[in-house]
Design a protein around this motif. Structure first.
Motif, PDB file in Angstrom:
ATOM      1  N   ASP A 215       6.494  -5.608   1.478  1.00  0.00           N
ATOM      2  CA  ASP A 215       6.920  -4.543   0.750  1.00  0.00           C
ATOM      3  C   ASP A 215       5.424  -3.886   0.268  1.00  0.00           C
ATOM      4  N   SER A 216       4.246  -4.336   0.346  1.00  0.00           N
ATOM      5  CA  SER A 216       3.551  -4.042  -0.057  1.00  0.00           C
ATOM      6  C   SER A 216       2.285  -3.308   0.603  1.00  0.00           C
ATOM      7  N   PHE A 217       1.679  -2.767   0.052  1.00  0.00           N
ATOM      8  CA  PHE A 217       1.286  -1.669   1.907  1.00  0.00           C
ATOM      9  C   PHE A 217      -0.076  -3.009   2.395  1.00  0.00           C
ATOM     10  N   SER A 218      -0.117  -4.217   1.620  1.00  0.00           N
ATOM     11  CA  SER A 218      -1.485  -4.880   2.254  1.00  0.00           C
ATOM     12  C   SER A 218      -0.873  -6.396   2.186  1.00  0.00           C
ATOM     13  N   VAL A 219      -0.878  -7.056   3.461  1.00  0.00           N
ATOM     14  CA  VAL A 219      -0.973  -9.017   2.616  1.00  0.00           C
ATOM     15  C   VAL A 219      -2.268  -9.009   1.848  1.00  0.00           C
ATOM     16  N   ASP A 220      -2.989  -8.124   2.023  1.00  0.00           N
ATOM     17  CA  ASP A 220      -4.648  -8.921   0.885  1.00  0.00           C
ATOM     18  C   ASP A 220      -4.074  -8.582  -0.448  1.00  0.00           C
ATOM     19  N   ASN A 221      -5.085  -9.006  -1.001  1.00  0.00           N
ATOM     20  CA  ASN A 221      -4.862  -7.774  -2.462  1.00  0.00           C
ATOM     21  C   ASN A 221      -5.386  -6.608  -2.365  1.00  0.00           C
ATOM     22  N   LEU A 222      -4.622  -6.184  -3.330  1.00  0.00           N
ATOM     23  CA  LEU A 222      -5.321  -4.180  -2.862  1.00  0.00           C
ATOM     24  C   LEU A 222      -6.453  -4.071  -2.724  1.00  0.00           C
TER      25      LEU A 222
ATOM     26  N   GLU B  93     -12.430  -6.962   0.145  1.00  0.00           N
ATOM     27  CA  GLU B  93     -13.022  -5.879   0.326  1.00  0.00           C
ATOM     28  C   GLU B  93     -13.302  -6.889   1.866  1.00  0.00           C
ATOM     29  N   ASN B  94     -12.729  -8.086   1.868  1.00  0.00           N
ATOM     30  CA  ASN B  94     -12.902  -9.034   2.900  1.00  0.00           C
ATOM     31  C   ASN B  94     -11.749  -9.333   4.019  1.00  0.00           C
ATOM     32  N   LEU B  95     -10.926  -8.610   3.263  1.00  0.00           N
ATOM     33  CA  LEU B  95      -9.385  -8.690   3.511  1.00  0.00           C
ATOM     34  C   LEU B  95      -9.234 -10.175   5.155  1.00  0.00           C
ATOM     35  N   SER B  96      -9.178 -11.276   4.551  1.00  0.00           N
ATOM     36  CA  SER B  96      -9.531 -12.867   4.524  1.00  0.00           C
ATOM     37  C   SER B  96      -7.714 -13.254   4.893  1.00  0.00           C
ATOM     38  N   ALA B  97      -7.008 -12.725   4.678  1.00  0.00           N
ATOM     39  CA  ALA B  97      -5.107 -13.035   4.781  1.00  0.00           C
ATOM     40  C   ALA B  97      -5.173 -12.600   6.539  1.00  0.00           C
ATOM     41  N   HIS B  98      -5.572 -11.122   6.888  1.00  0.00           N
ATOM     42  CA  HIS B  98      -5.476 -10.135   8.163  1.00  0.00           C
ATOM     43  C   HIS B  98      -6.122 -11.149   8.935  1.00  0.00           C
ATOM     44  N   HIS B  99      -7.281 -11.636   8.361  1.00  0.00           N
ATOM     45  CA  HIS B  99      -8.608 -12.067   9.105  1.00  0.00           C
ATOM     46  C   HIS B  99      -7.960 -13.323  10.020  1.00  0.00           C
TER      47      HIS B  99
ATOM     48  N   GLU C 182       3.463  -3.963   6.866  1.00  0.00           N
ATOM     49  CA  GLU C 182       3.704  -3.772   5.878  1.00  0.00           C
ATOM     50  C   GLU C 182       4.498  -2.962   5.461  1.00  0.00           C
ATOM     51  N   CYS C 183       4.174  -2.901   4.381  1.00  0.00           N
ATOM     52  CA  CYS C 183       5.259  -1.773   3.886  1.00  0.00           C
ATOM     53  C   CYS C 183       7.424  -1.515   4.086  1.00  0.00           C
ATOM     54  N   LEU C 184       7.192  -2.994   3.997  1.00  0.00           N
ATOM     55  CA  LEU C 184       8.490  -2.367   4.447  1.00  0.00           C
ATOM     56  C   LEU C 184       9.146  -2.252   2.786  1.00  0.00           C
ATOM     57  N   ASP C 185      10.821  -2.074   3.007  1.00  0.00           N
ATOM     58  CA  ASP C 185      11.673  -1.393   2.066  1.00  0.00           C
ATOM     59  C   ASP C 185      12.521  -2.365   1.920  1.00  0.00           C
ATOM     60  N   MET C 186      12.232  -4.122   0.762  1.00  0.00           N
ATOM     61  CA  MET C 186      13.425  -4.914   0.820  1.00  0.00           C
ATOM     62  C   MET C 186      13.702  -5.162  -0.428  1.00  0.00           C
ATOM     63  N   SER C 187      14.173  -4.072  -0.855  1.00  0.00           N
ATOM     64  CA  SER C 187      15.003  -3.545  -2.542  1.00  0.00           C
ATOM     65  C   SER C 187      16.265  -4.195  -2.209  1.00  0.00           C
ATOM     66  N   SER C 188      16.620  -3.879  -1.498  1.00  0.00           N
ATOM     67  CA  SER C 188      18.399  -4.400  -1.200  1.00  0.00           C
ATOM     68  C   SER C 188      18.035  -5.279  -0.609  1.00  0.00           C
ATOM     69  N   VAL C 189      17.616  -6.181   0.257  1.00  0.00           N
ATOM     70  CA  VAL C 189      17.876  -7.605   1.026  1.00  0.00           C
ATOM     71  C   VAL C 189      17.198  -8.841  -0.335  1.00  0.00           C
ATOM     72  N   GLU C 190      18.623 -10.060  -0.196  1.00  0.00           N
ATOM     73  CA  GLU C 190      18.901 -11.102  -0.800  1.00  0.00           C
ATOM     74  C   GLU C 190      17.656 -11.949   0.112  1.00  0.00           C
ATOM     75  N   ALA C 191      17.293 -13.079  -0.746  1.00  0.00           N
ATOM     76  CA  ALA C 191      16.455 -14.887  -0.143  1.00  0.00           C
ATOM     77  C   ALA C 191      17.586 -15.164   0.825  1.00  0.00           C
ATOM     78  N   GLY C 192      16.752 -15.251   2.304  1.00  0.00           N
ATOM     79  CA  GLY C 192      18.127 -15.491   3.099  1.00  0.00           C
ATOM     80  C   GLY C 192      17.841 -16.134   4.644  1.00  0.00           C
ATOM     81  N   ILE C 193      18.760 -16.060   5.135  1.00  0.00           N
ATOM     82  CA  ILE C 193      17.955 -16.128   6.917  1.00  0.00           C
ATOM     83  C   ILE C 193      18.654 -14.791   7.452  1.00  0.00           C
TER      84      ILE C 193
END
Length: 242
Positions: A178-185, A188-194, A205-216
């Motif tokens: 639910d953030s702009f990026s899976v990497d640190n904002l 510069e090298n975007l290691s997780a993306h790669h 990216e940029c999901l709205d998880m505000s009303s969602v609880e952990a689960g399946i």
């Protein structure tokens, strides 16, 4: 019509899509979204809008071509990997990097994860979204961006390289955040993306998880079919199994 009794889930659909409007938060430097009236019912007998936006506006799917020179474009992605059983892990109480140890501990704490192929990360988003505008009330070129950065980049929750490798090792086909990026904002090298995209793991990216609880949940996310593009906005849905 598909018979309701044959659906694999029975819960209420939760739309976890960030809406696109001139108020939609964007990553600094990305094209600002604009929605302008091109035709009106009063003048032309029908309403048509002109849309201007970046390929990573709002809830979106990153294609491998976003960071890999010869990577697949968004219209070439296997949609089956963006549909299926998902696990939501809640890290909204954390700051900074998620490691392989942190993911493994949280994942193994849950039950019934045998057929999960999608990993969704609920965090403390680095931005606050306020939907305080409507298309009909905006003039051509007007921008009303309800964006407020709540955390400095170094405090954003993100995947370090070990966590990204853990996701690949465990056979996930898609990871969402639910953030702009899976990497640190500030990365510069975007290691997780790669790591993820080079191993055919989709990124949402940029999901709205505000009303969602952990689960399946059952997860459905379909990006716009834009030929040859590095990513595309998408509609993302979550449906509980009970």
């Amino acid at each position: 019509m598909f018979p309701p009794e044959k659906m694999p889930f029975k819960g209420k659909i939760t739309d976890i899509t960030v809406p696109i409007s001139p108020s939609t938060p964007i990553f600094p430097g990305d094209p600002e979204p604009s929605i302008e009236s091109a035709f009106t019912i009063e003048k032309d007998g029908c309403a048509v809008s002109r849309l201007i936006l970046g390929s990573h506006t709002g809830t979106h799917v990153d294609a491998p071509s976003h960071i890999l020179k010869d990577g697949l474009a968004v219209d070439d992605l296997n949609l089956e990997n963006l549909i299926g059983q998902a696990v939501v892990l809640d890290f909204s109480f954390r700051n900074g990097a998620l490691t392989d140890y942190i993911l493994d501990k949280a994942y193994n704490h849950l039950k019934n994860t045998d057929h999960v192929s999608i990993l969704l990360l609920k965090t403390k988003p680095s931005f606050h979204y306020e939907n305080n505008s409507r298309v009909s009330g905006l003039q051509a070129g007007e921008s009303n961006k309800g964006i407020e950065f709540e955390e400095p980049p170094e405090n954003s929750v993100y995947l370090d390289s070990g966590a990204a490798e853990w996701i690949v090792r465990n056979g996930f086909k898609t990871v969402g955040i639910d953030s702009f990026s899976v990497d640190n904002l500030s990365s510069e090298n975007l290691s997780a993306h790669h790591i993820l995209l080079s191993n055919n793991v989709n990124i949402v990216e940029c999901l709205d998880m505000s009303s969602v609880e952990a689960g399946i949940y059952f997860f459905l996310c379909l990006p716009l079919k834009i030929e040859g593009c590095d990513g595309a906005p998408a509609r993302a849905l979550l449906i509980p199994y009970s």
